[in-house]
Scaffold this motif. Structure first.
Motif, mmCIF file in Angstrom:
data_model
loop_
_atom_site.group_PDB
_atom_site.id
_atom_site.type_symbol
_atom_site.label_atom_id
_atom_site.label_comp_id
_atom_site.label_asym_id
_atom_site.label_seq_id
_atom_site.Cartn_x
_atom_site.Cartn_y
_atom_site.Cartn_z
ATOM 1 N N ASP A 154 -65.048 -8.402 53.191
ATOM 2 C CA ASP A 154 -64.586 -7.370 52.255
ATOM 3 C C ASP A 154 -65.703 -6.840 51.364
ATOM 4 O O ASP A 154 -65.464 -6.001 50.497
ATOM 5 C CB ASP A 154 -63.449 -7.921 51.391
ATOM 6 C CG ASP A 154 -62.215 -8.239 52.212
ATOM 7 O OD1 ASP A 154 -61.866 -7.424 53.090
ATOM 8 O OD2 ASP A 154 -61.617 -9.303 51.984
ATOM 9 N N ARG A 155 -66.913 -7.362 51.520
ATOM 10 C CA ARG A 155 -68.119 -6.926 50.810
ATOM 11 C C ARG A 155 -68.018 -7.019 49.287
ATOM 12 O O ARG A 155 -68.286 -6.071 48.572
ATOM 13 C CB ARG A 155 -68.512 -5.518 51.250
ATOM 14 C CG ARG A 155 -68.868 -5.426 52.721
ATOM 15 C CD ARG A 155 -69.180 -4.018 53.175
ATOM 16 N NE ARG A 155 -68.216 -3.023 52.796
ATOM 17 C CZ ARG A 155 -67.071 -2.745 53.434
ATOM 18 N NH1 ARG A 155 -66.733 -3.413 54.489
ATOM 19 N NH2 ARG A 155 -66.267 -1.795 52.999
ATOM 20 N N PHE A 156 -67.668 -8.235 48.814
ATOM 21 C CA PHE A 156 -67.721 -8.452 47.375
ATOM 22 C C PHE A 156 -67.918 -9.929 47.061
ATOM 23 O O PHE A 156 -67.643 -10.796 47.885
ATOM 24 C CB PHE A 156 -66.493 -7.881 46.652
ATOM 25 C CG PHE A 156 -65.203 -8.640 46.838
ATOM 26 C CD1 PHE A 156 -64.823 -9.627 45.942
ATOM 27 C CD2 PHE A 156 -64.345 -8.335 47.882
ATOM 28 C CE1 PHE A 156 -63.624 -10.316 46.091
ATOM 29 C CE2 PHE A 156 -63.143 -8.998 48.042
ATOM 30 C CZ PHE A 156 -62.782 -9.999 47.142
ATOM 31 N N VAL A 178 -69.288 -5.673 43.825
ATOM 32 C CA VAL A 178 -68.923 -4.999 45.060
ATOM 33 C C VAL A 178 -70.155 -4.312 45.635
ATOM 34 O O VAL A 178 -70.963 -3.740 44.890
ATOM 35 C CB VAL A 178 -67.813 -3.951 44.792
ATOM 36 C CG1 VAL A 178 -67.398 -3.248 46.070
ATOM 37 C CG2 VAL A 178 -66.618 -4.605 44.114
ATOM 38 N N TYR A 179 -70.289 -4.353 46.961
ATOM 39 C CA TYR A 179 -71.424 -3.722 47.612
ATOM 40 C C TYR A 179 -71.004 -3.075 48.923
ATOM 41 O O TYR A 179 -69.948 -3.378 49.476
ATOM 42 C CB TYR A 179 -72.547 -4.738 47.848
ATOM 43 C CG TYR A 179 -72.175 -5.865 48.795
ATOM 44 C CD1 TYR A 179 -72.436 -5.763 50.158
ATOM 45 C CD2 TYR A 179 -71.572 -7.024 48.331
ATOM 46 C CE1 TYR A 179 -72.097 -6.798 51.031
ATOM 47 C CE2 TYR A 179 -71.237 -8.059 49.189
ATOM 48 C CZ TYR A 179 -71.501 -7.932 50.540
ATOM 49 O OH TYR A 179 -71.156 -8.946 51.407
ATOM 50 N N GLU A 180 -71.835 -2.168 49.396
ATOM 51 C CA GLU A 180 -71.702 -1.556 50.723
ATOM 52 C C GLU A 180 -72.913 -2.004 51.526
ATOM 53 O O GLU A 180 -73.984 -2.240 50.968
ATOM 54 C CB GLU A 180 -71.651 -0.036 50.630
ATOM 55 C CG GLU A 180 -70.417 0.498 49.927
ATOM 56 C CD GLU A 180 -69.129 0.183 50.662
ATOM 57 O OE1 GLU A 180 -69.126 0.125 51.913
ATOM 58 O OE2 GLU A 180 -68.104 -0.024 49.983
ATOM 59 N N THR A 235 -78.484 -2.846 51.603
ATOM 60 C CA THR A 235 -77.280 -3.199 50.855
ATOM 61 C C THR A 235 -77.293 -2.397 49.567
ATOM 62 O O THR A 235 -78.310 -2.348 48.874
ATOM 63 C CB THR A 235 -77.264 -4.706 50.520
ATOM 64 O OG1 THR A 235 -77.274 -5.438 51.743
ATOM 65 C CG2 THR A 235 -76.045 -5.079 49.715
ATOM 66 N N ALA A 236 -76.180 -1.759 49.240
ATOM 67 C CA ALA A 236 -76.064 -0.964 48.014
ATOM 68 C C ALA A 236 -75.031 -1.609 47.101
ATOM 69 O O ALA A 236 -73.849 -1.705 47.459
ATOM 70 C CB ALA A 236 -75.653 0.453 48.344
ATOM 71 N N HIS A 283 -78.680 -14.183 46.970
ATOM 72 C CA HIS A 283 -77.901 -14.380 48.191
ATOM 73 C C HIS A 283 -77.942 -13.119 49.057
ATOM 74 O O HIS A 283 -78.136 -13.198 50.275
ATOM 75 C CB HIS A 283 -76.456 -14.756 47.835
ATOM 76 C CG HIS A 283 -75.664 -15.186 49.009
ATOM 77 N ND1 HIS A 283 -74.761 -14.356 49.627
ATOM 78 C CD2 HIS A 283 -75.647 -16.358 49.696
ATOM 79 C CE1 HIS A 283 -74.209 -15.004 50.649
ATOM 80 N NE2 HIS A 283 -74.730 -16.221 50.705
ATOM 81 N N LEU A 284 -77.776 -11.956 48.447
ATOM 82 C CA LEU A 284 -77.878 -10.697 49.195
ATOM 83 C C LEU A 284 -79.284 -10.511 49.764
ATOM 84 O O LEU A 284 -79.446 -10.088 50.905
ATOM 85 C CB LEU A 284 -77.525 -9.506 48.294
ATOM 86 C CG LEU A 284 -76.046 -9.291 47.998
ATOM 87 C CD1 LEU A 284 -75.878 -8.232 46.916
ATOM 88 C CD2 LEU A 284 -75.284 -8.916 49.253
#
Length: 105
Positions: free
Chosen positions: A21-23, A37-39, A45-46, A72-73
């Motif tokens: 879910d990208r969060f 939250v990210y895309e 990664t944004a 982590h990202l």
């Protein structure tokens, strides 16, 4: 969903990564108090939003969440672009974390 570890075992704070879910979510005693939250694309990664529940602000939850999520990202590869004012304020106060974020946004 993966648990990134408990920041403070005595207080019950934990950060979870909801990858599909990208969060990221910070829980305190099982209660959700903050989200990041990210895309994501294959090489970038944004970060789009970071928020702390209004009734839980001023307790360091945002700092803990962002300080956990950024490395982590970064470990997942690609560059990180930031489009969130909360993360920008965090980076101003914690310049060591700027190395994780692409300066060109």
């Amino acid at each position: 969903m993966s648990n990134l570890g408990v920041s403070d075992r005595n207080s019950g704070i934990e950060v979870l990564h909801h990858e599909s879910d990208r969060f990221y979510e910070l829980l305190d005693g099982g209660m959700s108090v903050a989200l990041l939250v990210y895309e994501q694309s294959p090489d970038r990664t944004a970060i789009t939003h970071a928020m702390v529940r209004e009734d839980q602000r001023g307790r360091g939850y945002g700092t803990t969440l962002i300080a956990t999520a950024l490395p982590h990202l970064a470990a997942s590869g690609g560059t990180i672009a930031n489009y969130c004012n909360s993360v920008s304020r965090f980076l101003e106060k914690h310049p060591d974390f700027k190395t994780f974020v692409d300066a060109d946004g």
